[in-house]
Design an enzyme around this catalytic site. Structure first.
Site, PDB file in Angstrom:
ATOM      1  N   ASP A  83      36.684  54.135  36.118  1.00 31.56           N
ATOM      2  CA  ASP A  83      36.152  52.859  35.627  1.00 31.56           C
ATOM      3  C   ASP A  83      34.822  53.140  34.895  1.00 31.56           C
ATOM      4  O   ASP A  83      33.976  53.893  35.397  1.00 31.56           O
ATOM      5  CB  ASP A  83      35.919  51.950  36.853  1.00 31.56           C
ATOM      6  CG  ASP A  83      35.625  50.503  36.471  1.00 31.56           C
ATOM      7  OD1 ASP A  83      35.996  50.087  35.359  1.00 31.56           O
ATOM      8  OD2 ASP A  83      35.047  49.779  37.316  1.00 31.56           O
ATOM      9  N   HIS A 189      29.953  41.422  35.455  1.00 29.82           N
ATOM     10  CA  HIS A 189      30.169  42.089  36.741  1.00 29.82           C
ATOM     11  C   HIS A 189      29.307  41.436  37.817  1.00 29.82           C
ATOM     12  O   HIS A 189      28.254  40.887  37.525  1.00 29.82           O
ATOM     13  CB  HIS A 189      29.800  43.573  36.632  1.00 29.82           C
ATOM     14  CG  HIS A 189      30.725  44.350  35.741  1.00 29.82           C
ATOM     15  ND1 HIS A 189      30.285  45.024  34.626  1.00 29.82           N
ATOM     16  CD2 HIS A 189      32.058  44.542  35.789  1.00 29.82           C
ATOM     17  CE1 HIS A 189      31.321  45.612  34.044  1.00 29.82           C
ATOM     18  NE2 HIS A 189      32.405  45.334  34.724  1.00 29.82           N
ATOM     19  N   GLY A 190      29.758  41.533  39.061  1.00 33.68           N
ATOM     20  CA  GLY A 190      28.936  41.075  40.176  1.00 33.68           C
ATOM     21  C   GLY A 190      29.265  39.653  40.596  1.00 33.68           C
ATOM     22  O   GLY A 190      30.173  39.006  40.074  1.00 33.68           O
ATOM     23  N   HIS A 223      37.667  42.452  32.604  1.00 39.11           N
ATOM     24  CA  HIS A 223      36.679  42.952  33.567  1.00 39.11           C
ATOM     25  C   HIS A 223      35.964  41.757  34.188  1.00 39.11           C
ATOM     26  O   HIS A 223      36.085  40.634  33.707  1.00 39.11           O
ATOM     27  CB  HIS A 223      35.656  43.844  32.859  1.00 39.11           C
ATOM     28  CG  HIS A 223      36.141  45.235  32.644  1.00 39.11           C
ATOM     29  ND1 HIS A 223      35.561  46.329  33.250  1.00 39.11           N
ATOM     30  CD2 HIS A 223      37.168  45.709  31.915  1.00 39.11           C
ATOM     31  CE1 HIS A 223      36.212  47.414  32.882  1.00 39.11           C
ATOM     32  NE2 HIS A 223      37.192  47.080  32.075  1.00 39.11           N
ATOM     33  N   GLY A 224      35.185  42.039  35.217  1.00 39.59           N
ATOM     34  CA  GLY A 224      34.387  40.973  35.827  1.00 39.59           C
ATOM     35  C   GLY A 224      35.263  39.817  36.275  1.00 39.59           C
ATOM     36  O   GLY A 224      34.899  38.661  36.123  1.00 39.59           O
ATOM     37  N   ASP A 268      36.358  43.815  41.980  1.00 41.54           N
ATOM     38  CA  ASP A 268      35.550  44.591  42.925  1.00 41.54           C
ATOM     39  C   ASP A 268      34.770  43.650  43.851  1.00 41.54           C
ATOM     40  O   ASP A 268      34.846  43.729  45.077  1.00 41.54           O
ATOM     41  CB  ASP A 268      34.593  45.501  42.131  1.00 41.54           C
ATOM     42  CG  ASP A 268      33.833  46.466  43.023  1.00 41.54           C
ATOM     43  OD1 ASP A 268      34.090  46.487  44.241  1.00 41.54           O
ATOM     44  OD2 ASP A 268      32.980  47.209  42.510  1.00 41.54           O
TER      45      ASP A 268
HETATM   46  P1  13P Z   1      33.851  41.984  39.494  1.00 41.99           P
HETATM   47  O1  13P Z   1      32.408  42.268  39.752  1.00 41.99           O
HETATM   48  O2  13P Z   1      34.057  40.595  38.955  1.00 41.99           O
HETATM   49  O3  13P Z   1      34.705  42.218  40.673  1.00 41.99           O
HETATM   50  O4  13P Z   1      34.344  42.954  38.345  1.00 41.99           O
HETATM   51  C1  13P Z   1      34.646  44.306  38.610  1.00 41.99           C
HETATM   52  C2  13P Z   1      34.866  45.091  37.382  1.00 41.99           C
HETATM   53  O5  13P Z   1      35.045  44.569  36.286  1.00 41.99           O
HETATM   54  C3  13P Z   1      34.871  46.561  37.499  1.00 41.99           C
HETATM   55  O6  13P Z   1      34.935  47.220  36.275  1.00 41.99           O
END
Ligand code: 13P
Length: 349
Positions: A83, A189-190, A223-224, A268
């Protein structure tokens, strides 16, 4: 079953009209949670490790844990993915270890923080494709820049700062030959993505739909994509946590994405929340406990529950036995012959 090519997994998902969750791991319990969910729901799966994860767990530990998963679950196709690779060297080192897929995130410079130019992104991503494809390894690129920071990687700021331009997405796919393309549509992210349930002014599904129309043969990646469910936030806060109110990406928006070319969905944060909530609950309610298994077992179960739910919601459930995984040497032949070339000018023919 040996680890399989992410390209094959995504091609099959496109045929079946479903998405595949890509779940981040740092340790054994997270890998076990994913495999528990994949077994329960009969799902093919992408297990991914960031640079931060590779550092935390150390490369060989993490690689062998994922290998152990494939030995114990020969019935489940598993793609192992780097990743957010920040450089050619990071991707090369993942391939040397045995990863079957890498993300070259050239949207940022090698520091993993500063947005790069379009030309820099094209150049480094194309270099990774030229190195990876003859080895049968899949490459994901990114155009536009995600918001937020994860594991020290990210430009920070809002997801709206660098939304993907569809014209650039087409040119990028043409000039790099990537198998999968992460696009920026307002997510970050996050845990802190949106300050209310997102609508089209902050989550640009229209941009995603436009890109898919123009790049129908390139697998899109969201992503995210954690949904940051309120019930998981509540458990963390009930047992001493201090999360501020926040919203993630609603599952129905991801499902709209899947109907419009999204094949890989990165998750994640939801798993981090599930794990943290479960551990907090044990330590808060049973402060006499000190055996890590007393809190790691519920943590693993909580993550498995979230992953199972997502696998069902993304549609990958029930598809683990649809196809025979090809050795990546066969995939390499597909790249060499041009059969797997998705560059818009060629794929259109
Ligand atoms: P999240 O933080 O929304 O879970 O996204 C994870 C991600 O995109 C890892 O590359």
């Amino acid at each position: 079953m040996p680890l399989v090519s992410m390209r094959q997994l995504l091609d099959e998902a496109a045929k079946g009209g479903y998405g595949v969750g890509a779940f981040n791991v740092n340790d054994m319990e997270q890998i076990q949670a994913i495999m528990g969910a994949a077994t329960e729901t009969k799902s093919p799966v992408i297990i991914q490790a960031s640079r931060g994860a590779r550092q935390f767990a150390q490369d060989r530990y993490l690689f062998h844990l994922i290998l152990a998963a494939s030995e114990l679950h020969p019935e489940i196709p598993i793609a192992m993915h780097q990743d957010h690779g920040n450089s050619f060297e990071t991707c090369k080192s993942a391939i040397a270890l045995g990863y079957t897929s890498v993300m070259m995130d050239g949207s940022l410079k090698e520091d993993g923080k500063t947005p790069s130019t379009f030309e820099e992104n094209v150049e480094v991503t194309r270099r990774v494709v030229e190195y990876a494809h003859p080895l049968g390894v899949t490459v994901e690129g990114e155009i536009g820049v995600l918001g937020g920071v994860e594991d020290g990687h990210g430009a920070g700021g809002s997801g709206l700062d660098h939304i993907t331009d569809p014209d650039q997405a087409v040119e990028f796919a043409e000039r790099t030959g990537v198998d999968a393309l992460a696009i920026a549509i307002g997510t970050s992210h996050g845990a802190y993505k949106f300050n209310k349930k997102p609508d089209g002014s902050v989550l640009k599904m229209d941009v995603l739909i436009e890109i898919h129309k123009r790049l129908p043969h390139t697998h899109l990646v969201m992503h995210g994509s954690s949904s940051v469910p309120k019930d998981l936030q509540d458990i963390v806060n009930e047992y001493g946590g201090k999360l501020k109110e926040t919203w993630g990406v609603p599952v129905e928006e991801i499902q709209l994405g899947i109907r419009n070319g999204v094949r890989k969905i990165n998750v994640d944060t939801d798993n981090r929340l599930a794990i943290t909530g479960a551990i907090r609950k044990v330590l808060w309610t049973q402060p006499e406990k000190f055996d890590p298994r007393d809190y790691m077992k519920p943590a693993r179960e909580a993550m498995q529950k979230v992953v199972s739910q997502r696998m069902t919601q993304f549609g990958q459930a029930g598809h683990s036995a649809d196809y025979a995984p090809l050795p990546i040497t066969e995939i390499a032949k597909g790249y060499a012959s041009g059969a797997l070339d998705t560059r818009p000018s060629l794929a259109a023919k």
